[in-house]
Design a protein around this motif. Structure first.
Motif, mmCIF file in Angstrom:
data_model
loop_
_atom_site.group_PDB
_atom_site.id
_atom_site.type_symbol
_atom_site.label_atom_id
_atom_site.label_comp_id
_atom_site.label_asym_id
_atom_site.label_seq_id
_atom_site.Cartn_x
_atom_site.Cartn_y
_atom_site.Cartn_z
ATOM 1 N N VAL A 27 32.975 69.720 33.406
ATOM 2 C CA VAL A 27 32.606 68.958 31.707
ATOM 3 C C VAL A 27 33.612 68.079 31.763
ATOM 4 N N PHE A 28 34.818 68.186 32.441
ATOM 5 C CA PHE A 28 35.564 67.039 32.472
ATOM 6 C C PHE A 28 35.626 65.580 33.049
ATOM 7 N N ASP A 29 34.831 66.370 34.428
ATOM 8 C CA ASP A 29 33.587 64.792 34.833
ATOM 9 C C ASP A 29 32.448 63.697 34.186
ATOM 10 N N CYS A 30 31.779 64.720 33.307
ATOM 11 C CA CYS A 30 31.139 64.377 32.085
ATOM 12 C C CYS A 30 31.373 63.347 30.630
ATOM 13 N N ILE A 31 33.048 64.353 30.147
ATOM 14 C CA ILE A 31 33.407 63.820 29.569
ATOM 15 C C ILE A 31 33.762 61.962 29.988
ATOM 16 N N GLY A 32 34.492 62.249 31.167
ATOM 17 C CA GLY A 32 34.682 60.676 31.795
ATOM 18 C C GLY A 32 33.914 59.839 31.298
ATOM 19 N N ASP A 33 32.537 60.105 32.479
ATOM 20 C CA ASP A 33 32.160 59.957 32.136
ATOM 21 C C ASP A 33 31.138 58.688 30.357
ATOM 22 N N CYS A 34 30.903 59.685 29.601
ATOM 23 C CA CYS A 34 30.857 59.280 28.398
ATOM 24 C C CYS A 34 31.077 58.341 27.909
ATOM 25 N N LEU A 35 33.240 59.205 27.753
ATOM 26 C CA LEU A 35 34.064 58.483 26.827
ATOM 27 C C LEU A 35 34.316 57.217 27.496
ATOM 28 N N ARG A 36 34.850 56.633 28.718
ATOM 29 C CA ARG A 36 35.328 55.861 29.924
ATOM 30 C C ARG A 36 34.467 54.400 29.136
ATOM 31 N N PRO A 37 35.842 53.472 29.644
ATOM 32 C CA PRO A 37 35.689 52.066 28.512
ATOM 33 C C PRO A 37 33.929 51.080 29.518
ATOM 34 N N ARG A 38 33.177 51.103 28.736
ATOM 35 C CA ARG A 38 31.985 50.002 29.350
ATOM 36 C C ARG A 38 30.474 51.327 29.774
#
Length: 1635
Positions: free
Chosen positions: A1080-1091
């Motif tokens: 889930v942490f990778d998913c959150i990073g993919d969704c909320l990262r810039p661009r």
């Protein structure tokens, strides 16, 4: 052989009774027959042995024919296996369960790959409604494999053809042929690798008392066509090989002394002897009355006025030899290190001959060294001219001589002139201070029986072996091709190349060539080592200490100085070995040893000798095994005289090996019976058949094995031993074809002892061309050997349907009779187990593999097999089998009425998962691609049958359609149909161009996969859905979402949501997936990262999901949660912390992750930028007080002022007891007094706790002691905090005091002084109170004069008192350090230091005033104050003692350095390296000693002057302190000190470099002198005057080279062009030789 507990034991016993019952007549004859009844083998081997002996080694001369009776043998030891083994086959499992078909994950032959990347682990599932124990989990990730192909084809035999180590020579027969000892040593046996024979006749004549009295003691030997022996009386005794004394030579040469060297000419007709006085004589054996040639030593006058060369008088000749074929060309060497060549002219007699002697090595004793250096002692340790071989070489004409000295190997050519051809220094591998020894031996060029592979020449190269100490080197001599046209008169150009090197464990004293490839090495402990030249591998080693080899000390007197001199060269030796070379000789492969009391000959037995010896003692098994190893080449073939070339070796050994086996079989089964017990005979026969198998397999002589060997065992009813041994060779693939008679015997034997499974495995590894098909197939059916049955049908007659019908026949009664059917009902559980072989058989056959071996099928056979099997399964009708005269094969699934596709239904009803798994493998084969040109077989359908036409037309689409039709829900349960859904879902993405299905069918498959019947296949179904969705896109995916959620196919849901960009649902799915929550942490990073591409609405939805699952997110991993939120959504920190309000520990971990992040790699989440939130910091500190109180102080130390509010964190700190952090925080805020007050309160709390603990009586003394120790640690810790607080304020006050630079004289205490006073008062009070609590009144209390009562302490409380006193001492020490610190005003270095405004005396006075108010008498403080001041005294004593020890150690080191400096360096030579004049040792003159004494006096004078100047300087300094010294004294002292330094530098340098400022003391050594003056080291104008004082001091470098300083200056100043450079006063000396 099988052990007692192995399955093969019972069958190994079969035939023993028959063996024992060979017949009474045969057994009776065996008792009367002798082992001499094996003449045929012995004659063959004797013939080979005699041929090789007559052939001899490849050197020139006649053969060794007199000792044909010397025969030897040896047991060859083997380090490991090579090719084959000799043990019988081991036991193999024979239960039917061992024939299960097991799956694996290996691809099929046609290049298939794994269907999925998942694991291939299997879980068994047995259905209660049918016999199906086949595993069903992950059915499409496995590959079927048969029992035979899955097990490694290893047999219990090791791959060595050599005999096993357990075999004993006494195990072949109990009777032995007595060995005719003759003249052999009493301790030797036929198995010795070297057979030693004492020459008794020669020993009796030469070593008897009468012989020694008449002839003298033997001193050396020379062996050729005769045996020549030199004696101490100068007599030569010549014996032939019948040990008859043929000649007594030289009775008239007794005045020449003992014979010390002896040599024989190349044609064996002339002897040369060297004597102790330096004389040399040559004798013709045919006319030995007088010498043929005499070469006397030089006379004394000739030695002084030398015009001719020759040996010095009285110097022993220790080496001598002939050059080439001439009798008048000799070379010799003496023990003084000189060697000469002697060439006599032709003439009519001895009077008319003149001898020309030429020195080729060494120098005469009276020769002076040319360079002025002393000559090193030397001797010729080893010496040998190159002998002639049987092939003409260019080296034969130049007379090569090899000489070995302690320093060099020198090879000299003597013809036409003496010329050095090669020099080699001693190897660096020679160990330091080892035994000094040297030896060498030539081997000439010889003709080869075969072309040498490396060189491609039929003639070998000359080679030399030489040894220094324990290092042996082999050197090849190569002739270089001339660059110009060949000139017969021009000597050849030679290249000497060391080829290999070997190190022994001890010094080598003698070495000889036994053959072109075998070396004999004798060590100093009299051990004989046999080496092979090519590999330098040690093949044999023997101890010859009992031989008492004759040796004498020849070199130690000459080389004594070399050994005993005090030299730093580590390569020097500690002792010199005796000379063994006159006593150890070899000739034609035989070794001759001269002992102190006898002479012996030793022969290294060749291969025929060893086999002959084993045969003669009846050990025929050992002989066969040894001959096999010779044939294969595993034994020491070079050592035993076999060629390295395999073809030649095989031709030599094969005939003899076959003859030995025939004779051994004849003896074992004919006249050899009855020798021992039945068990011994059985053991012998087993070993014999094992040896015969190994030999025949090595020679590829299977005809001999099956014709003669098997016939002998069959006639003796012992064929069981043969057949059991045959098993392992069949399984290893060494034997693929056997005669029908042996096949019959094999089947009969193994079925009789119930080893059917082993028989089945053997059948599957044999060629079926020689089998009886009816017999084999009936046997396999009878014993349920279905693997073998399938193999025979497939390979013998290319029938692939019959074995499938045989297996299905097992299921027909099983389906009819039910699971409890037995053998009477024609069905049972084992039938179903055997029927499981259907699936691996289909897997192999449909992927072009032979079942069960796994080998590849040829293309025609593979096509035929696949077509027939597809026709049988998918034709949809009942077939008759066999085609001609057969009956319909009925399955009986529908009460006698056959359905469509009956055989496919029967298999699917039996085990659908396994069948679909086999079909999954078949789908990967290219046969199902449906090529049209294949279906008509070249365009003519009449060439093939109906089954082939139909089978060739089958493709994947047809099979899938039939499966969908047959496996309908009405006839099959969901537990079966689910596997069809998985099968379709897996294969559709792999073959989309071959399989086309409607959307309805795919939707049904999708729904079926979501409704899986059991959790054990849930993962398989989800994987299948993923495969299916890669090519199938449902029109309404939303309708399938509930099914996917119900099935918990989260991977599918994630992929769907990601594709549809439903990111909030994607994150929600990750939270729902309990098996992979970390993602889930990778998913959150993919969704909320810039661009990331998400719009505002999508971001809000994702953040809302995260906020709603804040607690779940932290429960997964709190640290990762903090990092992710900090990196992508830092504004959610408050929400996360609020969600974790009920879990303070997770709050603490979360805050630590965001406020104190550890060092992260660049790939981790970003750290929060800017300063942290103040509320978070305060909350973090409060939580830290609860969960990590020890870290609070360190964390507060890194915070900035204003980051914390005292009212928010101080209560938590006080509650948790983190007082030190509170004090730091209060001090930072400027509340110093309050901080000290809080600290003193806490110290009072600790004091009260300690007093209370000491006042109580606890039964648990250990816990009480631990608690008191903790309290004492707390007191020390917080006292140090107080000291820190006071020191900090002291520094602040010092800075303010420096700025004003105005000391004050206030009587009242300052703020800092009050802080110190409060701290000291508190520490002393605690110490006083605790000490009072620990005092124990004595029985008779008395009052001392001061009124204080005398008390003592309990010994157990000494540690408490000591800790408290140390605490007081540390506090006062800190105060003293703070009050005595000095500083300077900034910007002024000359300003006097200013003390601080803090006064120790004021603080101490105030402390005493307080003490007087609280205590009327100071006696209470006496112990405390006494401890303080005694501690200071103790520290002073320790410092004084340390200074004394340091001074003592320094004096010792200075004394050692002075002693080493006075010892100096020993010069390497006695002369100046520049001018060559003697400067050291004898002949240097008395001026050297006088100069040394003058220099010592000068140094003493300068030391006295320097001492007086120092005393004067000290006195002047004291006067200056009193204001009475002269003002100019300092300048004069500096000048005098400079002169002293210059004088000290004038001493001769002992370092690697010398400062050239010494030249100012010697003005005569200027650089303007003529360069020619360097020759004698002085200017030409002054050469006649003052010859003793002109060269100045000596300069000795660390390399021990010596120069006059003036010579060194000139050499160093001179340039290459002859000009001189001005080095200047600062130049340094460097050794001109080592530069």
């Amino acid at each position: 052989m099988p052990e007692e507990n192995e399955p093969g034991t019972e069958d190994a016993a079969v035939g023993v009774g028959d063996v024992n019952g060979v017949g009474a007549l045969e057994r009776g004859r065996a008792h009367t027959e002798s082992v001499k009844e094996t003449p045929r083998v012995v004659e063959l081997l004797e013939e080979v042995r005699k041929e090789e002996w007559s052939e001899g080694s490849n050197t020139n001369g006649t053969g060794f024919r007199g000792y044909g009776k010397v025969k030897q043998s040896d047991e060859i030891s083997h380090d490991g296996g090579s090719v084959l083994d000799l043990r019988p086959a081991g036991a193999r499992p024979d239960s039917p369960e061992g024939s299960f078909s097991i799956p694996d994950d290996t691809p099929s032959v046609q290049g298939s790959i794994l269907s999925s990347p998942a694991s291939s682990g299997l879980v068994s599932r047995t259905s209660t409604s049918r016999f199906s124990p086949t595993p069903s989990l992950r059915p499409f990730d496995r590959r079927f494999q048969s029992r035979i192909s899955s097990s490694p084809l290893n047999s219990p035999r090791s791959p060595s053809p050599g005999f096993p180590n357990s075999h004993s020579r006494q195990s072949s027969l109990s009777s032995k042929v007595p060995q005719d000892q003759g003249e052999t040593d009493s301790g030797s046996t036929p198995w010795d690798a070297v057979k030693w024979t004492k020459l008794q006749k020669i020993t009796g004549q030469a070593f008897s008392e009468a012989g020694k009295r008449n002839f003298g003691r033997p001193t050396c030997i020379s062996v050729s066509a005769s045996i020549a022996m030199g004696t101490s009386k100068g007599i030569i005794l010549v014996f032939d090989y019948n040990q008859s004394l043929k000649s007594i030579i030289g009775p008239g040469t007794k005045e020449s002394g003992a014979i010390t060297a002896l040599a024989t000419s190349a044609d064996h007709s002339t002897l040369a002897s060297g004597h102790a006085n330096g004389s040399i004589f040559t004798w013709e054996l045919a006319r030995s009355a007088r010498p043929f040639l005499q070469i006397p030593p030089l006379l004394a006058a000739q030695l002084e006025n030398r015009k001719v060369d020759g040996h010095a008088p009285g110097v022993a000749i220790i080496h001598i030899g002939f050059l080439g074929t001439r009798h008048t060309a000799l070379v010799s060497a003496d023990d003084r290190g000189m060697a000469f060549s002697h060439l006599a002219t032709r003439g009519l007699g001895a009077v008319a001959r003149t001898v020309k002697t030429t020195r080729i090595l060494g120098r005469y004793p009276n020769d002076m060294p040319t360079n002025g250096r002393p000559r090193k002692p030397s001797s010729v340790l080893a010496f040998s001219p190159l002998p002639l071989g049987n092939a003409e070489q260019s080296t034969d004409t130049i007379g090569l001589v090899a000489m070995l000295t302690p320093y060099l190997l020198v090879i000299v050519s003597t013809t036409p002139i003496a010329q050095t051809q090669h020099k080699a220094a001693r190897p660096k591998e020679v160990a330091a201070h080892s035994v000094l020894s040297g030896c060498l031996a030539w081997f000439p060029a010889v003709k080869l029986k075969a072309i040498d592979p490396p060189s491609g020449r039929p003639i070998s190269k000359p080679k030399l072996v030489y040894c220094w100490s324990n290092v042996l080197t082999v050197m090849d001599v190569n002739e270089l091709e001339p660059s110009e046209p060949a000139d017969k008169d021009r000597p050849p150009s030679l290249q000497f190349r060391p080829r290999s090197r070997w190190k022994a464990n001890e010094a080598i004293v003698a070495v000889q060539w036994l053959s072109r490839s075998v070396l004999a090495v004798l060590t100093i402990s009299q051990r004989l080592i046999i080496l092979e030249d090519n590999s330098l591998r040690m093949t044999e080693t023997f101890d010859l200490i009992h031989k008492h080899i004759f040796h004498q000390d020849v070199f130690s007197k000459q080389l004594q100085q070399l050994v005993e001199q005090l030299d730093e060269d580590e390569a020097m030796h500690g002792v010199v070995a005796d000379a063994f070379h006159p006593s150890f000789r070899s000739y034609k492969g035989r070794m001759f040893l001269l002992g102190f009391n006898d002479i012996s000959v030793g022969t290294l037995s060749n291969w025929a000798d060893r086999l002959t010896a084993l045969i003669k003692v009846g050990d025929y098994i050992q002989a066969i095994q040894l001959a096999t190893s010779y044939y294969v080449g595993d034994a020491d073939k070079l050592t035993v005289g076999l060629p390295d070339d395999s073809t030649l070796r095989h031709s030599l050994v094969q005939e003899k090996l076959l003859g030995m086996m025939s004779a051994s079989l004849e003896y074992a089964f004919g006249r050899g019976q009855g020798v021992g017990s039945a068990e011994v005979e059985k053991l012998h026969l087993e070993e014999l058949v094992t040896a015969c198998f190994s030999a025949c397999i090595s020679m590829a002589a299977t005809d001999f094995l099956f014709n003669e060997v098997y016939e002998w065992y069959e006639q003796a009813s012992a064929e069981g031993m043969f057949l059991e041994t045959l098993e392992s060779y069949i399984l290893d693939g060494h034997i693929r074809t056997i005669p029908p008679t042996v096949v019959k015997g094999l089947i009969t034997h193994f079925t009789s002892i119930a080893l059917d499974s082993r028989l089945e495995e053997m059948i599957c590894h044999l060629d079926t061309a020689t089998m009886d098909i009816d017999q084999i197939t009936n046997l396999c059916k009878k014993h349920s050997l279905y693997d073998a049955l399938i193999y025979v049908w497939n390979r013998a007659i290319r029938d692939y349907i019959t074995p499938l019908i045989d297996l299905l026949s097992l299921l027909v009664p099983a389906r009819q009779a039910g699971p409890l059917a037995n053998s009477n009902g024609t069905a049972g559980p084992m039938d179903a187990v055997n029927a499981l072989k259907i699936f691996p058989y289909l897997s192999y056959a449909l992927t072009s593999r032979i079942y069960p071996t796994g080998e590849g099928l040829s293309e025609p056979d593979a096509s035929k097999a696949k077509a027939e099997l597809y026709y049988f399964l998918f034709s949809g009708k009942t077939i008759k089998w066999p085609k001609v005269g057969g009956k319909p094969f009925l399955t009986g699934l529908n009460d006698g009425q056959e359905n469509s596709f009956p055989y496919l239904r029967l298999i699917l009803k039996f085990d659908a998962p396994s069948f679909l798994s086999a079909l999954n493998e078949a789908f990967e084969d290219g046969f199902l691609n449906g090529a049209p040109d294949r279906m008509v077989n070249g365009g003519s359908r009449q060439d093939i049958g109906e089954d082939q036409v139909f089978g060739l037309s089958v493709n994947r689409q047809y099979i899938v359609s039939i499966l969908l039709e047959v496996m309908n829900p009405a006839d099959f349960l969901p537990h079966d149909t689910i596997y069809l859904d998985m099968f379709i879902a897996r294969n559709l993405p792999k073959f989309p161009q071959f399989i086309l299905l409607s959307g309805t069918s795919l939707q049904r498959v999708m729904i079926g996969l979501c409704n899986y019947p059991g959790e054990d296949i849930a993962e398989d179904c989800q994987l299948s859905v993923e495969y299916l969705l890669s090519v199938y896109h449902p029109p309404d995916i939303e309708s399938l979402i509930p099914l996917l959620y119900k099935a918990r196919f989260f991977r599918v849901l994630k992929s769907t949501y990601r594709t549809d960009k439903q990111y909030s649902k994607l994150v929600q799915t990750y939270f729902d997936d309990r098996e992979n929550q970390d993602a889930v942490f990778d998913c959150i990073g993919d969704c909320l990262r810039p661009r990331s591409g998400l719009n505002d609405r999508q971001l809000r939805e994702v953040r809302s999901v995260i906020q709603g699952h804040a607690r779940d997110l932290a429960a997964i991993d709190t640290i990762k949660t903090a990092k992710a939120i900090s990196a992508y959504a830092p504004d959610l920190h408050g929400a996360i912390l609020e969600a974790l309000e009920e879990d303070p520990h997770r709050q603490f971990l979360y805050l630590r992750a965001i406020l104190e992040p550890e060092a992260q790699s660049t790939t981790d989440a970003k750290q929060p930028a800017g300063s942290p939130n103040g509320d978070f910091v305060e909350q973090y500190v409060r939580l830290m007080c609860m969960f990590d109180a020890s870290h609070v102080t360190a964390y507060i130390g890194i915070l900035r002022s204003g980051d914390l509010r005292l009212e928010q964190v101080l209560p938590a700190m006080e509650t948790s007891g983190v007082v030190d952090a509170a004090v730091i925080l209060m001090a930072r805020e400027g509340l110093v007094k309050e901080a000290m007050k809080r600290l003193i309160e806490h110290l009072g709390t600790l004091e009260a706790a300690l007093l209370g603990l000491l006042a109580t009586e606890s039964p648990d003394a250990a816990n009480k002691e631990e608690a008191s120790s903790d309290l004492l640690d707390g007191l020390q810790k917080y006292s140090r905090v107080g000291v820190w607080l006071c020191q900090g304020q002291t520094k602040t006050m010092q800075k303010a005091f420096i700025k004003t630079a105005q000391p004050t004289n206030k009587k009242e205490l300052s703020t800092v002084e009050l802080l110190w006073l409060d701290l000291i008062d508190t520490v002393v009070r605690i110490t006083k109170n605790v000490s009072a609590a620990l005092q124990i009144p004595r029985e008779n209390d008395t009052q001392d004069p001061s009124g204080a009562s005398s008390t003592v302490f309990n010994p157990k409380d000494d540690n408490v008192i000591l800790s408290l006193r140390t605490l007081v001492q540390q506090t006062f020490t800190a105060l003293l350090s703070a009050t005595t610190a000095t500083t300077r005003t900034p910007g002024s270095q000359s300003h006097p230091p200013i003390t601080t405004n803090i006064s120790f005396l004021r603080i101490l006075r105030s402390f005493l005033n307080r003490a007087s108010l609280s205590s009327p008498s100071l006696s209470d403080l006496r112990s405390v104050l006494a401890a303080i001041f005694s501690a200071y005294v103790y520290e002073e004593a320790l410092l004084a003692l340390a200074n004394r020890l340091l001074d003592k150690d320094l004096f010792v080191h200075v004394a050692e350095a002075t002693e080493l400096r006075q010892r100096g360096w020993r010069p390497k030579g006695l002369v100046c390296e520049g001018c060559g004049r003697r400067v050291w040792g004898p002949g240097a003159g008395g001026r050297v000693w006088d100069a040394w004494e003058e220099r010592r006096d000068e140094e003493d004078r300068k030391r006295a002057e320097a001492r007086s100047q120092l005393l004067t300087s000290d006195e002047g300094g004291r006067r200056q302190d009193r204001g009475k010294a002269r003002a100019a004294f300092g300048t004069e002292s500096e000048e005098e000190t400079s002169k002293t330094r210059t004088a000290v530098r004038n001493t001769p340098s002992r370092g690697m470099r010398t400062n050239t400022k010494d030249r100012q003391d010697h003005p005569s050594s200027n650089s303007d002198s003529d360069p020619s003056d360097i020759a004698d080291g002085r200017p030409s104008a002054n050469r006649e005057a003052d010859t003793e004082d002109e060269f100045g001091p000596l300069v000795i470098f660390s390399c021990r080279h010596t120069f006059h300083r003036r010579c060194l200056e000139k050499l160093q100043a001179q340039r290459e062009d002859g000009q001189y450079l001005d080095l200047g006063p600062s130049a340094e000396f460097a050794c001109m030789i080592c530069r």
